[in-house]
Scaffold this motif. Structure first.
Motif, PDB file in Angstrom:
ATOM      1  N   THR A  49      -4.380  -5.594  -8.262  1.00 16.44           N
ATOM      2  CA  THR A  49      -4.530  -4.423  -7.403  1.00 16.44           C
ATOM      3  C   THR A  49      -5.993  -4.211  -7.047  1.00 16.44           C
ATOM      4  O   THR A  49      -6.859  -4.237  -7.911  1.00 16.44           O
ATOM      5  CB  THR A  49      -3.994  -3.166  -8.113  1.00 16.44           C
TER       6      THR A  49
ATOM      7  N   CYS B  16      -5.460  -2.943   4.028  1.00 16.39           N
ATOM      8  CA  CYS B  16      -6.030  -4.081   3.313  1.00 16.39           C
ATOM      9  C   CYS B  16      -5.498  -5.352   3.961  1.00 16.39           C
ATOM     10  O   CYS B  16      -4.442  -5.346   4.601  1.00 16.39           O
ATOM     11  CB  CYS B  16      -5.679  -4.042   1.829  1.00 16.39           C
TER      12      CYS B  16
ATOM     13  N   GLY C 172      -1.606  -5.301   4.621  1.00 15.02           N
ATOM     14  CA  GLY C 172      -0.774  -4.310   3.972  1.00 15.02           C
ATOM     15  C   GLY C 172      -0.181  -3.395   5.035  1.00 15.02           C
ATOM     16  O   GLY C 172      -0.605  -3.413   6.199  1.00 15.02           O
TER      17      GLY C 172
ATOM     18  N   THR D 259      -2.213   2.745   4.934  1.00 13.08           N
ATOM     19  CA  THR D 259      -2.151   4.032   4.245  1.00 13.08           C
ATOM     20  C   THR D 259      -2.815   5.090   5.107  1.00 13.08           C
ATOM     21  O   THR D 259      -3.966   4.935   5.513  1.00 13.08           O
ATOM     22  CB  THR D 259      -2.876   3.970   2.892  1.00 13.08           C
TER      23      THR D 259
ATOM     24  N   TRP E 168     -10.939  -4.377   3.610  1.00 10.33           N
ATOM     25  CA  TRP E 168     -10.332  -3.106   4.017  1.00 10.33           C
ATOM     26  C   TRP E 168     -10.844  -2.727   5.404  1.00 10.33           C
ATOM     27  O   TRP E 168     -12.048  -2.854   5.682  1.00 10.33           O
ATOM     28  CB  TRP E 168     -10.719  -1.990   3.050  1.00 10.33           C
TER      29      TRP E 168
ATOM     30  N   THR F 171      -8.614  -1.520  -4.992  1.00 15.10           N
ATOM     31  CA  THR F 171      -8.652  -0.101  -4.664  1.00 15.10           C
ATOM     32  C   THR F 171      -9.835   0.197  -3.761  1.00 15.10           C
ATOM     33  O   THR F 171     -10.961  -0.239  -4.028  1.00 15.10           O
ATOM     34  CB  THR F 171      -8.764   0.753  -5.939  1.00 15.10           C
TER      35      THR F 171
ATOM     36  N   GLN G 152       0.846  -1.188   0.000  1.00 17.40           N
ATOM     37  CA  GLN G 152       0.000   0.000   0.000  1.00 17.40           C
ATOM     38  C   GLN G 152       0.882   1.239   0.000  1.00 17.40           C
ATOM     39  O   GLN G 152       1.984   1.220   0.566  1.00 17.40           O
ATOM     40  CB  GLN G 152      -0.883   0.057   1.260  1.00 17.40           C
TER      41      GLN G 152
ATOM     42  N   THR H 170      -4.730   2.184  -2.914  1.00 14.35           N
ATOM     43  CA  THR H 170      -4.496   0.925  -3.600  1.00 14.35           C
ATOM     44  C   THR H 170      -3.801  -0.087  -2.704  1.00 14.35           C
ATOM     45  O   THR H 170      -3.138   0.262  -1.718  1.00 14.35           O
ATOM     46  CB  THR H 170      -3.649   1.130  -4.856  1.00 14.35           C
ATOM     47  N   CYS H 171      -3.950  -1.340  -3.071  1.00 12.19           N
ATOM     48  CA  CYS H 171      -3.305  -2.452  -2.380  1.00 12.19           C
ATOM     49  C   CYS H 171      -2.965  -3.494  -3.439  1.00 12.19           C
ATOM     50  O   CYS H 171      -3.854  -3.925  -4.181  1.00 12.19           O
ATOM     51  CB  CYS H 171      -4.247  -3.015  -1.327  1.00 12.19           C
TER      52      CYS H 171
END
Lengths: 121, 108
Positions: B69, B87, B100, B103, B34, B71, B6, B21-22
């Motif tokens: 990916t 994520c 992840g 973010t 998420w 999102t 991320q 994004t991940c």
């Protein structure tokens, strides 16, 4: 209301032991896989262990394998984490988390409020 | 080991759309979720199975996937959406959950 309440955190010296507990309510505890996830201060989330509904499957992250033991008591709606040989890097907030599964799709919901474990001399 | 990547931070103006994004190998096959973590609070799931919202999560939150990916999109971003977003996915090959790095969403 689904609720998870952790307890047992505190200050412990390196090499020491601590046992965390999680009291579950508001759902059929024996039907769910449960997990422990931790978060070091200022860092991200790290999954550390999982136990299936009837103890059949137990998994650990490499970082705690051999030192931590997850267990559950379905009669008491309780999840535990026995932590031995604690290290400074185990310092974190530890969350008890329910794993939801529907048609093979998995996610975490809800999370407990967390309990802080500090490993320091 | 399986990794999810991320961006460390994303900034957005109030009312605009934020995209987080991940990425991970064959991530779409793992049906990632998420979670949102506001300062001093426990994480809360906002999207699961790529694009489903739990009850109580505003429609402003949505998920999508393209290749490897996924999102998280937040439309009409509000100040209250400022949080860390993670994520996560189950890695069946190694029998472990993977997160992840998270973010940090800043609403300027």
């Amino acid at each position: 209301e689904v609720q998870l309440v952790e307890s047992g955190g505190g200050l412990v010296k390196p090499g020491g032991s601590l046992r965390l507990s999680c009291a579950a309510s508001g759902f059929t505890f024996r039907s769910y896989t449960m997990n422990w996830v931790r978060q070091a201060p200022g860092k991200g989330l790290e999954w550390i262990s999982s136990i299936s509904s009837s103890d059949t499957y137990i998994y650990y992250a490499d970082s705690v394998e051999g030192r931590f033991t997850i267990s559950r008591d379905n009669a008491k709606n309780s999840l535990s984490l026995q932590m031995n040989s604690l290290r400074a890097e185990d310092t974190a907030v530890y969350y008890c988390v329910r794993e939801v599964e529907v048609a093979g799709i998995l996610w975490f919901d809800p999370w407990g409020q967390g309990t802080l474990v500090t490993v320091s001399s | 080991s399986y990794d999810l990547t991320q961006p460390p931070s994303v900034s957005v103006s109030p009312g605009q759309t934020a995209s987080i994004t991940c990425s991970g190998d064959k991530l779409g096959d793992k049906f990632p979720s998420w979670s949102q973590q506001k300062p001093g609070q426990s994480p809360v799931v906002v999207i699961y199975q790529n694009n489903k919202r739990p009850s109580g999560i505003p429609e402003r939150f949505s998920g999508s996937i393209s290749g490897n990916t996924v999102t998280l999109t937040i439309s009409g971003t509000q100040a209250g959406d400022e949080a860390d977003y993670y994520c996560q996915a189950w890695d069946s090959s190694n029998a472990c959950w993977v997160f992840g790095g998270g973010t940090k969403l800043t609403v300027l």
